[in-house]
Design an enzyme around this catalytic site. Structure first.
Site, PDB file in Angstrom:
ATOM      1  N   SER A 128       0.811  -1.222   0.000  1.00 33.89           N
ATOM      2  CA  SER A 128       0.000   0.000   0.000  1.00 33.89           C
ATOM      3  C   SER A 128       0.842   1.268   0.000  1.00 33.89           C
ATOM      4  O   SER A 128       1.985   1.278   0.471  1.00 33.89           O
ATOM      5  CB  SER A 128      -0.924   0.014   1.220  1.00 33.89           C
ATOM      6  OG  SER A 128      -1.856  -1.039   1.165  1.00 33.89           O
ATOM      7  N   ILE A 159       2.373  -0.296   6.940  1.00 29.74           N
ATOM      8  CA  ILE A 159       3.224  -1.476   7.020  1.00 29.74           C
ATOM      9  C   ILE A 159       3.216  -2.029   8.449  1.00 29.74           C
ATOM     10  O   ILE A 159       3.736  -1.397   9.376  1.00 29.74           O
ATOM     11  CB  ILE A 159       4.675  -1.143   6.618  1.00 29.74           C
ATOM     12  CG1 ILE A 159       4.706  -0.493   5.231  1.00 29.74           C
ATOM     13  CG2 ILE A 159       5.528  -2.397   6.635  1.00 29.74           C
ATOM     14  CD1 ILE A 159       6.059   0.079   4.864  1.00 29.74           C
ATOM     15  N   ARG A 243      -5.615 -13.224   3.030  1.00 33.57           N
ATOM     16  CA  ARG A 243      -7.010 -13.037   3.450  1.00 33.57           C
ATOM     17  C   ARG A 243      -7.481 -14.191   4.325  1.00 33.57           C
ATOM     18  O   ARG A 243      -8.273 -13.994   5.262  1.00 33.57           O
ATOM     19  CB  ARG A 243      -7.899 -12.882   2.213  1.00 33.57           C
ATOM     20  CG  ARG A 243      -7.733 -11.527   1.563  1.00 33.57           C
ATOM     21  CD  ARG A 243      -8.288 -11.464   0.160  1.00 33.57           C
ATOM     22  NE  ARG A 243      -8.083 -10.110  -0.385  1.00 33.57           N
ATOM     23  CZ  ARG A 243      -8.140  -9.791  -1.659  1.00 33.57           C
ATOM     24  NH1 ARG A 243      -8.406 -10.730  -2.559  1.00 33.57           N
ATOM     25  NH2 ARG A 243      -7.945  -8.550  -2.061  1.00 33.57           N
ATOM     26  N   GLN A 336     -22.367  -5.803  24.727  1.00 27.24           N
ATOM     27  CA  GLN A 336     -23.757  -5.676  25.170  1.00 27.24           C
ATOM     28  C   GLN A 336     -24.076  -6.658  26.290  1.00 27.24           C
ATOM     29  O   GLN A 336     -24.754  -6.309  27.259  1.00 27.24           O
ATOM     30  CB  GLN A 336     -24.697  -5.917  23.983  1.00 27.24           C
ATOM     31  CG  GLN A 336     -26.148  -5.569  24.260  1.00 27.24           C
ATOM     32  CD  GLN A 336     -26.371  -4.074  24.370  1.00 27.24           C
ATOM     33  OE1 GLN A 336     -25.585  -3.290  23.868  1.00 27.24           O
ATOM     34  NE2 GLN A 336     -27.454  -3.678  25.033  1.00 27.24           N
ATOM     35  N   GLY A 340     -22.653  -2.316  31.216  1.00 29.79           N
ATOM     36  CA  GLY A 340     -21.734  -1.223  31.522  1.00 29.79           C
ATOM     37  C   GLY A 340     -20.304  -1.698  31.680  1.00 29.79           C
ATOM     38  O   GLY A 340     -19.363  -1.002  31.288  1.00 29.79           O
ATOM     39  N   GLU A 363      -5.939  -6.187   4.207  1.00 33.48           N
ATOM     40  CA  GLU A 363      -5.906  -7.286   3.236  1.00 33.48           C
ATOM     41  C   GLU A 363      -7.071  -7.181   2.249  1.00 33.48           C
ATOM     42  O   GLU A 363      -7.612  -8.186   1.780  1.00 33.48           O
ATOM     43  CB  GLU A 363      -5.928  -8.666   3.920  1.00 33.48           C
ATOM     44  CG  GLU A 363      -4.921  -8.865   5.026  1.00 33.48           C
ATOM     45  CD  GLU A 363      -3.488  -8.935   4.540  1.00 33.48           C
ATOM     46  OE1 GLU A 363      -3.229  -8.509   3.415  1.00 33.48           O
ATOM     47  OE2 GLU A 363      -2.634  -9.397   5.303  1.00 33.48           O
TER      48      GLU A 363
END
Length: 379
Positions: A128, A159, A243, A336, A340, A363
């Site tokens: 990238s 990276i 992936r 959930q 809290g 990815e």
């Protein structure tokens, strides 16, 4: 809790048992300290390498474990259930070894691969760029042929292990156009290579993510992997495997969230009963368990296709999409269940939720996975 796994061999069962033991001893006790302080776990990857966990899917002749992907991914899942940042870095290391292991010459493999698979050199994947994330064909970082080899000029981004890695699978442009990208095995240190400040991320704090600035650094000609112009084919081939690694990591995060939520629901009482016995919470946990099991089955299906030598690109995209979306949903629901307390750092589910989010992004974003799947269907 330990996942009841169907493994192909007794050797694989022993490997998973070793992984759990090591992860419980070396990862679980350290994760909160390093994630909160955003400090690097010095020596940990050497420990994983010494245990043989950094070269599992690669050939024994170069020091790998020769394990099928079906087994390797379950090792990643076990690591991720204890420490997602470490599991991601292990997956990225495996991804970074792929170009050399698959496209390198025998001489290149003999020279570098044993140290990589042993974990003496931990890898980073440098594809990238600031203006080229999902669109890898827009790469601008240049590799100019000179007498000494290739002069690299440009900036790479996002990276994992940036600045810490011993080598990088680097993709740079050797000619104009989509066919002009080439792949290099770049050293972790080189004159003319520098790194930006680590990104301030939502999660995965213990392993740095940085930019890399190549200011005329020269790589020897023998660091070219494959042929000039073959880089994008190498990158995309590697990403199919990568992936699957992220799908396994996401499943591990989701499993950890489910385990924490289930344990809490079995201990906490409301209106005279454990909260898991209230249908509203019990059904929520049942849906979480179904999502985790579905994610695991989906990545294992893709892995088995890969192991059988069948086409698995679409299955890898499906696995990445299903597993990471499931992780985001399961970790959100775990918060959930704890109410809290789930929103505090007293319990790890808020960290799991933050860690799950990035799995939907790197990815190849899940929007890109849908595009890949749709194009496959169109063909």
């Amino acid at each position: 809790m330990a996942v009841d796994r169907l493994l192909p061999t007794t050797e694989a069962e022993d490997l998973l048992a070793l992984t759990r033991e090591l992860a419980d001893k070396e990862l679980a006790p350290r994760v909160e300290q390093h994630e909160r302080a955003e400090t690097y776990p010095e020596g940990l990857f050497a420990t994983l390498g010494a245990a043989g966990l950094l070269g599992l899917p690669y050939p024994e002749e170069h020091g790998g474990g020769a394990q099928p992907y079906e087994v390797y991914l379950q090792v990643l899942e076990e690591l991720a259930a204890r420490w997602a940042a470490v599991a991601v870095a292990v997956s990225v290391h495996g991804l970074s070894c792929f170009p050399l292991a698959t496209y390198g010459t025998a001489e290149q493999q003999q020279r570098w691969l044993p140290r990589m698979l042993a974990g003496e050199l931990v890898g980073g994947y440098s594809l990238s760029e600031p203006q080229a994330g999902s669109d890898a064909s827009a790469l601008a970082c240049k590799a100019e042929r000179v007498a000494e080899g290739y002069r690299i000029t440009g900036t790479k981004a996002w990276i994992t292990h940036g600045g810490r890695a011993g080598f990088y699978a680097l993709f740079a442009r050797t000619a104009p156009g989509s066919g002009g990208v080439s792949c290099f095995l770049a050293p972790g240190r080189a004159k003319g290579l520098s790194f930006g400040r680590p990104e301030e991320k939502m999660g995965l704090h213990a392993v740095p993510t940085t930019t890399a600035h190549w200011d005329g650094a020269v790589l020897d000609a023998d660091r070219l992997i494959g042929a000039e112009g073959q880089g994008l084919a190498i990158a995309f081939s590697a990403l199919d495997s990568g992936r699957l690694g992220i799908a396994a990591v996401a499943t591990g995060i989701a499993q950890a969230a489910l385990d924490t939520a289930t344990a809490y629901a079995n201990e906490r009482t409301a209106f005279g009963r454990k909260i898991i016995d209230h249908q509203g919470l019990g059904f929520l946990l049942a849906d979480m368990a179904a999502a985790v099991g579905s994610a695991r089955a989906t990545y294992l299906d893709a892995a088995r296709r890969r192991d059988a030598g069948r086409e698995y690109g679409r299955a890898a995209s499906v696995a990445k999409l299903v597993a990471t979306d499931a992780a985001m949903k399961v970790t959100t629901d775990a918060v959930q269940v704890l109410g809290g307390y789930g929103y505090t750092r007293d319990f790890p589910v808020e960290r799991y939720m933050r860690e799950a989010k990035i799995t939907q992004i790197f990815e190849g974003t899940n929007q890109i996975q849908r595009l890949v799947i749709a194009r496959s269907l169109a063909r």
